[in-house]
Design a protein around this motif. Structure first.
Motif, mmCIF file in Angstrom:
data_model
loop_
_atom_site.group_PDB
_atom_site.id
_atom_site.type_symbol
_atom_site.label_atom_id
_atom_site.label_comp_id
_atom_site.label_asym_id
_atom_site.label_seq_id
_atom_site.Cartn_x
_atom_site.Cartn_y
_atom_site.Cartn_z
ATOM 1 N N GLN A 1 0.865 -1.178 0.000
ATOM 2 C CA GLN A 1 0.000 0.000 0.000
ATOM 3 C C GLN A 1 0.904 1.232 0.000
ATOM 4 N N ARG A 2 1.517 1.500 -1.138
ATOM 5 C CA ARG A 2 2.569 2.516 -1.238
ATOM 6 C C ARG A 2 2.115 3.904 -0.809
ATOM 7 N N ARG A 3 0.866 4.217 -1.021
ATOM 8 C CA ARG A 3 0.399 5.576 -0.741
ATOM 9 C C ARG A 3 0.107 5.823 0.737
ATOM 10 N N LYS A 4 0.074 4.754 1.501
ATOM 11 C CA LYS A 4 -0.211 4.904 2.923
ATOM 12 C C LYS A 4 1.082 5.045 3.721
ATOM 13 N N THR A 5 0.971 5.597 4.902
ATOM 14 C CA THR A 5 2.131 5.677 5.772
ATOM 15 C C THR A 5 2.482 4.292 6.285
ATOM 16 N N LEU A 6 3.718 4.138 6.730
ATOM 17 C CA LEU A 6 4.146 2.844 7.239
ATOM 18 C C LEU A 6 3.344 2.425 8.467
ATOM 19 N N ARG A 7 2.853 3.364 9.206
ATOM 20 C CA ARG A 7 2.021 3.045 10.370
ATOM 21 C C ARG A 7 0.840 2.175 9.948
ATOM 22 N N LYS A 8 0.296 2.454 8.746
ATOM 23 C CA LYS A 8 -0.851 1.691 8.254
ATOM 24 C C LYS A 8 -0.431 0.523 7.360
#
Length: 282
Positions: free
Chosen positions: A227-234
């Motif tokens: 999920q490249r567009r999400k932050t690593l937290r997610k």
């Protein structure tokens, strides 16, 4: 050594055609095959391995290098007689293995001493084969000289922050240095593919500089880049769940900002994350 007949004549003699189901495209440009072979450099003390030689366009200049020994791995038995005939023109000890290179134990083939792999890789198995060689333990190869689709080659050498940067570049950086050295237009092949190709040279890092837990690297990068567009937290949630922990915990242990995105994290950051994931997983 005597000179074998022209490659096109041999292809006609044996009635050979490229099979799209195997991702085959014959490389017949003698100038290009000569340049690719030269990238192997000194092969006097190595077992030279070629995967997917087909009718032998690259096989000939590789044999001309005069390696200690050469092994060709070909799963399409239509090419075996032509390859056997080609080998008879050269003094180099030449062995042909009919089989799937994904299932072949290269370390067992070469025995003692180093190996170099040179190949115009079939498009449909190029990436799995490359990952297989990256994961080899111990690393049995001294150099890889490989032709890929240009897009795949760019993913292998991609720098952090680029559109092509992702799992493949990070896995490569864990054990090796890679660079693109040649580009090949579609017209160099018969039949011409729909994409351009590129040749990369890959050399292993010194043993003490390699990050060897590639299973952990695969786990965290698959999750992070899924999920490249999400932050690593997610985006790291899947990997964190597999380790019975939270994304925040893993990222904190690795010293990474949970608000960052995967494409901004250099390979060393992912290696730290892989260590944290392995520690949490136990």
């Amino acid at each position: 050594m005597t000179t074998p007949p022209p490659l096109r004549d041999m292809i006609a003699e044996y009635g050979l055609r490229a099979d799209k189901s195997f991702g085959q495209h014959f490389l017949l440009d003698l100038n290009l095959t000569g340049k690719i072979a030269s990238l192997c450099e000194d092969v006097s003390d190595v077992t030279l391995i070629e995967v997917g030689p087909g009718p032998g366009g690259l096989t000939r200049p590789l044999l001309e290098l005069g390696p200690k020994r050469m092994v060709a791995i070909e799963m399409d038995r239509r090419f075996i007689p032509a390859l056997e005939a080609t080998g008879e023109y050269y003094a180099t000890p030449f062995e042909i293995i009919e089989g799937d290179a994904l299932k072949v134990d290269e370390a067992a083939i070469i025995g003692d001493g180093p190996a170099i792999i040179a190949s115009n890789l079939p498009y449909n198995v190029g990436t799995p084969l490359f990952i297989k060689w990256l994961k080899a333990d111990p690393v049995f190869w001294r150099r890889l000289v490989l032709m890929f689709q240009k897009e795949v080659a760019e993913r292998i050498v991609a720098p952090v922050g680029s559109k092509s940067y992702g799992r493949l570049a990070i896995l490569t950086a864990a054990v090796a240095r890679a660079r693109i050295v040649l580009k090949a237009p579609a017209r160099a092949f018969t039949p011409p593919p729909k994409v351009e190709s590129a040749v990369i040279v890959v050399e292993p890092l010194p043993e003490g500089q390699r990050f060897t837990d590639l299973a952990a690297v695969e786990a965290v990068t698959e999750s992070a880049f899924g999920q490249r567009r999400k932050t690593l937290r997610k985006s790291l949630g899947v990997a964190a769940g597999r380790a019975n922990t939270s994304s925040e915990t893993l990222l904190t242990a690795a010293g990474i900002d949970p608000g960052a995105r995967a494409e901004t994290i250099p390979p060393d950051g992912f290696f730290a994350l892989a260590k944290a994931w392995r520690a949490a997983r136990g």
